[in-house]
Scaffold this motif. Sequence first.
Motif: not given
Length: 297
Positions: A90-91, A95-96, A54-58
């Motif tokens: 995933l949820g 959200k994060e 998630g962090q990498a995609l962001k």
Amino acid sequence: MSPRYLVEHQSAQLESTLVRLGRGEHSVVFGGKSVVLIAGPCSVESLEQMMVVGQALKDLGISCLRGGAFKPRTSPYSFQGLGRQGLEILGKVRKEFGLLVITEVMSVKELWEAEPFVDCFQVGARNMQNFELLRALGRQEKPVILKRGFAATIDEFLMAAEYILTQGNGQVILCERGLRGFDPATRNILDLTAVPVLKERTHLPVIVDPSHGTGKRSLVLPASRAAVAIGADGLIVEAHPQPEKSISDAEQAIGFDELKTMTDELKRVAEAVGRDFNSPAVSGFNKNAEPEPAYSV
Ligand code: PEP
Ligand code: MN
């Protein structure tokens, strides 16, 4: 001549349907001027793994996350996915990081189990003709990525999409992911000509999966460049924090350094063919972004 099917262009003009993932500020549009990249691991493996993803995609400006909680594995002895626990992970990541989540469902039961946690459903190649699932997806509102079966003709692919459209949901994205060939040098034969063929025949957005299409990490970037050049509206790519340690499809997973290279290169290819890449104006970072007028090819 009037069209026979809902998937066909409804006029002589090659119009394009805009498919929107998410709502408002964070939404992303497929089928407009911008080519959209979806990335993430084959399988959801743990919360720790998915937080890193998630962090990498962001950080890379990628707003669409893929990850399988229900995995269609060839062998019943292989990892079948974390199921409910995977959906909850995933949820949390959704959200994060404010990401749009895409996950595969293989049955009507899984569809309703996954629904609260995701922004888009994926129908895998093995379920392209799971007609009960297609009908159920047609009777709900979230968009659907429909993958082409690995032995499906274009007509069969389009009629599978028609099953969803006839039930009322027109938010369908078609995905070419390779056909079964005879040569183990690649996992599948990625039929890139399917992109312009489908663009001629249908108004639906068309994306390409270069990961399952090639099965080899060294081929994912070259195939992605070609997919954008030939007119794909997006890509769905398997990426993992430690690619060689992926529980499923390790040989085709790329790392985040390579994903960064991919975003840089695909931006240039997209611009060369008159498109944007993951553009904020149409892919969701702009509060007032509404779908652009149809992009004609
Ligand atoms: C996947 O996306 O992980 C997958 C199983 O893809 P396909 O259905 O194209 O094999
Ligand atoms: Mn996979």
